[in-house]
Design a protein around this motif. Sequence first.
Motif, short mmCIF file in Angstrom:
data_model
loop_
_atom_site.label_atom_id
_atom_site.label_comp_id
_atom_site.label_asym_id
_atom_site.label_seq_id
_atom_site.Cartn_x
_atom_site.Cartn_y
_atom_site.Cartn_z
N MET A 1 0.83 -1.20 0.00
CA MET A 1 0.00 0.00 0.00
C MET A 1 0.86 1.25 0.00
SD MET A 1 -2.92 -1.10 2.78
CE MET A 1 -3.82 0.42 2.56
N SER A 2 0.42 2.29 -0.72
CA SER A 2 1.16 3.55 -0.78
C SER A 2 0.51 4.56 0.15
CB SER A 2 1.18 4.10 -2.21
OG SER A 2 1.99 3.32 -3.05
N LEU A 26 7.85 5.87 -15.13
CA LEU A 26 8.87 5.54 -14.12
C LEU A 26 8.35 4.50 -13.13
CD1 LEU A 26 10.19 9.17 -13.48
CD2 LEU A 26 11.39 7.32 -14.67
N GLY A 27 7.16 3.95 -13.41
CA GLY A 27 6.63 2.88 -12.59
C GLY A 27 5.80 3.31 -11.40
N ILE A 28 5.29 4.54 -11.45
CA ILE A 28 4.51 5.06 -10.34
C ILE A 28 3.01 5.01 -10.67
CG2 ILE A 28 4.04 7.12 -8.94
CD1 ILE A 28 6.75 5.68 -8.41
N THR A 106 3.19 0.74 -5.56
CA THR A 106 4.41 1.46 -5.94
C THR A 106 4.96 2.23 -4.73
OG1 THR A 106 2.94 3.22 -6.77
CG2 THR A 106 3.80 1.66 -8.36
N PRO A 107 6.22 2.69 -4.77
CA PRO A 107 6.83 3.35 -3.61
C PRO A 107 6.01 4.53 -3.09
CG PRO A 107 8.51 2.85 -5.24
CD PRO A 107 7.19 2.53 -5.88
N TYR A 108 5.36 5.23 -3.98
CA TYR A 108 4.42 6.30 -3.63
C TYR A 108 3.38 6.34 -4.74
CZ TYR A 108 6.94 9.11 -7.11
OH TYR A 108 7.51 9.57 -8.27
N ALA A 109 2.36 7.13 -4.56
CA ALA A 109 1.31 7.23 -5.57
C ALA A 109 1.05 8.69 -5.90
CB ALA A 109 0.02 6.56 -5.10
#
Length: 207
Positions: A1-2, A26-28, A106-109
């Motif tokens: 979860m982001s 970039l995968g976000i 993802t690392p952030y959303a």
Amino acid sequence: MSAFVVGLTGGVASGKSEAGRCFEALGIAVADADQAARDAVAIGSDGLADVVDMFGAGVLAADGSLDRPAMRRRVFADPDARKRLEGIIHPRVRELLHATCAKATTPYAIAAVPLLAEGGGRQAYPWLRRILVVDVPESVQLQRLLQRDGIDELLARRMIEVQAARRQRLAIADDVLVNDGSLDALGEKVAALDRLYRGLAQQDGAA
């Protein structure tokens, strides 16, 4: 979860959609408010039922969906009608965006909200950790609108004027992406912000 969510906003023709695509590349995960607004009044939804209750069945198209052009004309001519419609749609959009971002792996959303300043800013979106404003001079907005939409200058200026003023958007910004150059330049700026947000999200998670 982001848990770390960045709000992405900007004026019409600022390039915020392209910036969103750069983050996606970039995968976000990017949750789009325009899509959420469509989902909020989809056929069979409580949102659409509330719109019909408030405005009557005349707002529906032949297939039972919301007649968007008709609704747009109505609210554009009647500020009170626009406020009532926003009262139905905006809370649902915020809820859908929040849920989509929370489920992101993802690392952030990113929550892409074109009318973030107009829709209450941080008070309406208290779960945003940062707000990124894509900014361009009004002269650049005007030029892009004329080229993109093939409209006359009077309409282009009107489209700019009905949105929040540039200073209002900048007032809620943690980060500002000046997008007055090429697509390559935009990509480089987004990549730098991506590195920043990944670092902040990691710190946030560690805390």
